[in-house]
Design an enzyme around this catalytic site. Structure first.
Site, PDB file in Angstrom:
ATOM      1  N   TYR A   1      -2.242   0.547  10.000  1.00  5.14           N
ATOM      2  CA  TYR A   1      -2.290  -0.246   8.766  1.00  5.14           C
ATOM      3  C   TYR A   1      -1.009  -0.064   7.971  1.00  5.14           C
ATOM      4  O   TYR A   1      -0.424  -1.033   7.472  1.00  5.14           O
ATOM      5  CB  TYR A   1      -3.501   0.191   7.949  1.00  5.14           C
ATOM      6  CG  TYR A   1      -3.631  -0.492   6.606  1.00  5.14           C
ATOM      7  CD1 TYR A   1      -4.155  -1.775   6.507  1.00  5.14           C
ATOM      8  CD2 TYR A   1      -3.239   0.151   5.427  1.00  5.14           C
ATOM      9  CE1 TYR A   1      -4.284  -2.406   5.283  1.00  5.14           C
ATOM     10  CE2 TYR A   1      -3.357  -0.467   4.200  1.00  5.14           C
ATOM     11  CZ  TYR A   1      -3.882  -1.746   4.123  1.00  5.14           C
ATOM     12  OH  TYR A   1      -3.995  -2.365   2.899  1.00  5.14           O
TER      13      TYR A   1
ATOM     14  N   SER B   1       0.849  -1.189   0.000  1.00  2.00           N
ATOM     15  CA  SER B   1       0.000   0.000   0.000  1.00  2.00           C
ATOM     16  C   SER B   1       0.884   1.239   0.000  1.00  2.00           C
ATOM     17  O   SER B   1       2.027   1.197   0.491  1.00  2.00           O
ATOM     18  CB  SER B   1      -0.891   0.012   1.244  1.00  2.00           C
ATOM     19  OG  SER B   1      -1.532   1.257   1.409  1.00  2.00           O
TER      20      SER B   1
END
Length: 251
Positions: A154, A141
């Site tokens: 995250y 990501s």
């Protein structure tokens, strides 16, 4: 996206986690369209079964943090596994918290799902992947590298996944290991993080899936263009490279 045809393969098998929706489903569709044998997994059996039936794929519903499930998943490949796609992940707390307010008791589960489980599955798959010159795709990501407010927990897991991918690539020269940042996609996960309205403005996951498959599938295609070495790639940058390379080949 590039207009170049997808690399076609013969008698190759892939495991895709988190395959019942979003990027996992879109990538499974790409693999199926190019002749791959698929083993799909996700926690929700009903939707997973529908995807598997549509793609003529085998499936096993379950949680990738469960050891028995991982072993059963790899066993389904019968020693003929060529590609492992670690796509399943979790956001953790929703709404996403500021680090100063984050519930640290959630972090063990977050790291278990996003880092530990992909590596545990990779360990089981490595003997076959080494033998067959296979590859691992770990979905990363941009939160792994960017200082985005509320994305700290995250992003930390994805940064850790990037690093273990980096080290695994150095330790396993016979296996390609790619950490791929797909960019923002209009998925349920993004909607949970930023809201449905903002998520709807992102690109559909099929665009990232096409770029990821162009990278991964090229490892086995017979065309002149070859997949890049192990490393971290952004799908958007790879798509530009892929399109430019094919344009040069046509000139």
């Amino acid at each position: 996206m590039s207009e170049a045809p997808l690399p076609q393969v013969d008698d190759r098998t892939a495991i895709v986690t988190g395959a019942s929706a979003g990027l996992g489903e879109a990538l499974a569709e790409r693999l199926a369209a190019s002749g791959w044998n698929l083993i799909l997994t996700a926690r929700g059996e009903e939707r997973l079964a529908r995807v598997a039936e549509r793609l003529n794929a085998r499936y096993l519903a379950g949680d990738v943090t469960d050891e028995l499930h991982r072993r059963e998943l790899v066993a389904l490949a019968g020693g003929r596994l060529d590609l492992l796609v670690n796509n399943a992940s979790t956001l953790g707390e929703v709404p996403l918290p500021l680090l100063a307010e984050a519930d640290l008791t959630v972090w063990p589960r977050l790291f278990e799902m996003n880092v530990w489980a992909p590596m545990a599955l990779a360990q089981l798959a490595l003997p076959t992947l080494r033998e067959r010159g296979g590859a691992i795709v770990n979905i990363s990501s941009d939160a792994a590298t960017g200082p985005y407010a509320t994305w700290g927990p995250y992003g930390a897991t994805k940064a850790a996944l990037d690093q273990v991918s980096n080290v695994l690539a150095a330790e396993e020269p016979a296996v390609a290991v790619w950490a791929i940042d797909p960019g923002e996609m209009s998925t349920a996960m993004l909607a949970d993080a930023v809201g449905e309205a903002d998520a709807a403005e992102a690109d559909p996951p099929a665009l990232a899936a096409a770029a990821i498959y162009a990278l991964a599938g090229a490892r086995w295609c017979t065309c002149e263009w070859r997949a890049p070495e192990s490393g971290r790639y952004a799908a958007r940058d790879f798509d530009k490279l892929h399109r430019h390379t094919h344009e040069e080949a046509r000139a």
